[in-house]
Every structure is written in structure tokens, then in C-alpha cells.
Design an enzyme around this catalytic site. Sequence first.
Site, PDB file in Angstrom:
ATOM      1  N   ASP A 111      16.641 -77.916  27.902  1.00 21.05           N
ATOM      2  CA  ASP A 111      17.536 -78.887  28.515  1.00 21.05           C
ATOM      3  C   ASP A 111      17.627 -78.601  30.010  1.00 21.05           C
ATOM      4  O   ASP A 111      17.138 -77.585  30.493  1.00 21.05           O
ATOM      5  CB  ASP A 111      18.905 -78.893  27.839  1.00 21.05           C
ATOM      6  CG  ASP A 111      19.601 -77.551  27.901  1.00 21.05           C
ATOM      7  OD1 ASP A 111      19.161 -76.693  28.684  1.00 21.05           O
ATOM      8  OD2 ASP A 111      20.574 -77.356  27.165  1.00 21.05           O
TER       9      ASP A 111
ATOM     10  N   ASP B 195      19.561 -81.327  17.798  1.00 19.97           N
ATOM     11  CA  ASP B 195      19.819 -79.899  17.988  1.00 19.97           C
ATOM     12  C   ASP B 195      21.309 -79.683  17.877  1.00 19.97           C
ATOM     13  O   ASP B 195      22.098 -80.580  18.161  1.00 19.97           O
ATOM     14  CB  ASP B 195      19.338 -79.422  19.364  1.00 19.97           C
ATOM     15  CG  ASP B 195      20.345 -79.763  20.461  1.00 19.97           C
ATOM     16  OD1 ASP B 195      21.158 -78.879  20.806  1.00 19.97           O
ATOM     17  OD2 ASP B 195      20.344 -80.906  20.947  1.00 19.97           O
TER      18      ASP B 195
END
Length: 371
Positions: free
Chosen positions: A90, A265
Site C-alpha cells: 500500500d 486484505d
Amino acid sequence: MDFQLQATDKHARAGLLNLAHSQVATPVFMPVGTQGCIKSLDATDAQEILGAKLILANTYHMYLRPGEKAVGQLGGLHRFAQFQGSFLTDSGGFQAFSLSNNVKLQEDGIVFKSHIDGSKHLFTPIKVLDIQYSLNSDIMMVLDDLVGLPAPLKRLEESIKRSAKWANLSLEYHKEKNRPNNNLFAIIQGGTHLKMRSLSVGLTHKGFDGYAIGGLAVGESVDEMLETIAHTAPLLPKDKPRYLMGVGTPENILDAISLGVDMFDCVMPTRNARNATLFTHFGKISIKNAPYKLDDTPIEENCACYTCKRYSKAYLHHLFRAKELTYARLASLHNLHFYLELVKNARNAILEKRFLSFKKEFLEKYHSCSH
């Protein structure tokens, strides 16, 4: 990156994601490996015991420690962690906001102070890509402007315009770099305001390798979250993977799959494991509770995970009570197996055009009793 859509069942999708280091079947759940490892597990646990093909690492944390240059010199995340599968990283924007008391949002990026030593840093759209290039991530997320909910409409509008601007700037830079093994995903924002979500999709370039629905599970109700996903997912390109960031419970995941999401996730399976909560098909159990002290059965009968094939609830109860480090590993292996099997079974149901009945049966069983 190549994404093949293999089957649909109403809005639910099954596909194959071909990345530089692995082929990933979707829907996929990505275990969270914040610091380059899943907490309490190593690469062998992840790839050989769990069979995980894609895990998430955190750009913010890897940048601050040990530093992306160190990871790059050591061969990138895969060699550094000895993980033969793929990494999604990320952008670090969420951590910059959530871990720092002194965040300053600028038009060119985010200024934040390290939660480790208080040093000041600037994340720009280009900077976070350069960090992720050093990590050699298979999938990289663009820097976005995340808004906690509820939020004023004006703030949401600022967020989507800034996020789209940063995303499109990132895409231009990424094309110049010509790095086909590092795929770039955009992030759609807009809170639970459906018009803002539509505007965010419209402002974001269609040339990304995949698209994430961001800014959810940050204070809104489950119904609001699902309504937002139901509205946003069909607006995204059908031939690109769709990623719902940071969500969530088994119920959330099945609901989102039914709405057309491919990738997930969440820290829930590992965090819950460390805090004594274990997932079973009949709901969650708290292994610290007294009834398990002499329970010689596995966490769940017929579970094929490493832990259930070897150890009893009584042993796990003892390890948790004794604060043994081994407990976290065994509990995390079970919970992650549960999540990975959930999406695997969902995928099989989509391929066989029986997803809705699979979902209904799973949820009826899951909610049938509490331990």
C-alpha cells in the site's frame, strides 16, 4: 500483469491474476505482512503451510525501517523475506494519517512525523512509487487522500479530486519508468456518498492495472459500506481486478464477493488470533475461556489446517494462558487457513454457478451458535 475473468455468477467473479512472481486465483484474500512478514509467521509458513500466493506489506513501515534503499540493496522484498510469491504494497498514506499526530495535507503530498523517532517526512505520489520500486512490489498502490467517516461533503470532494490528481500523476510517471513487473492500482474515494464515488471513478484514468475501493471500514455502518460497494464496483472496468481495502469479516468478504469484488486484505484473522479469538464454521470461539482447559479436540473437527491436524484446544488454551509465543503462530495459521479456504470455496462456487447458495449455507452455519 494479465487478469483473466474466468466465470461470473450474477455479480460474483472468478479470475486469474498473472503477476511476475505468481499466478493468483481470485477471489483472493491477502494476509497482512506489515513489516515484510505476517506477524508470528515466516515465508515457509506463508507459502508452504498456508499456500498463500499474495501478501500485503506496508510501504510506510518498510520506508521508515529498515528503509527502502536497504531492502532494494538486499534484492527487494521477495529476496529479503525469502517469499517466493507476490507482494502488494500500500502507499503508506493511511499509516501516515493514523500513526501520526502531526499530519499536514498539502496539494503535492502528505507531511508526517515518524511514529518511531519523530523525524519529519514528505510522501508525494512520485516518492511513494519510488519507494515501492525499491521494494520491487508486484502490485503498488497510489498515494491517496483518505477521509474518516462521517465527513462533510466539501471534504469528500477535496479528497476525490486530490486522489484522482495524484493517481493520474502516478500513472504518467509509472509509464515513463517502463516497469511491467510492478503493477499500479488506483484508489477510488468518496466516502459513502454515491455521487462522490461516481465522480471519483470519472476523474480517475482508465489505464491502471487494477482499481481499489478505498475509504471504507472507517466509521460507517455495514449497510452503508455494502451500498457503496454495490454502487461503485459496476462502475470499474470489467477487465481489471477490483480490490476492497482493509475489509474485513467473513460476512463482509462474502457480501463484497457477491457485489463483484476480487481482492481483500485485513488484519482481522491474525489480530483476532493473537487476542484468543479463533474462527470456525460455527462462529468464533474464545480459546482463553475455562471450558477449553481440558478440551482434547481440535479447534474445528475436519479442519485441515496445520494446527487442527496436530493440537487440541486444551493445548492452545494453555499456550495462550502461559503467554507462549508459539500460541500466536498456531492460532494465526488456523485463522488464516480459515480465511484462505473461505475465498477458495467461494471461487469454486462461482465456477460452478452456485455462489448464492454457498453463501447462504455458510452464513446460516456461521451464525448458528456461539461458543
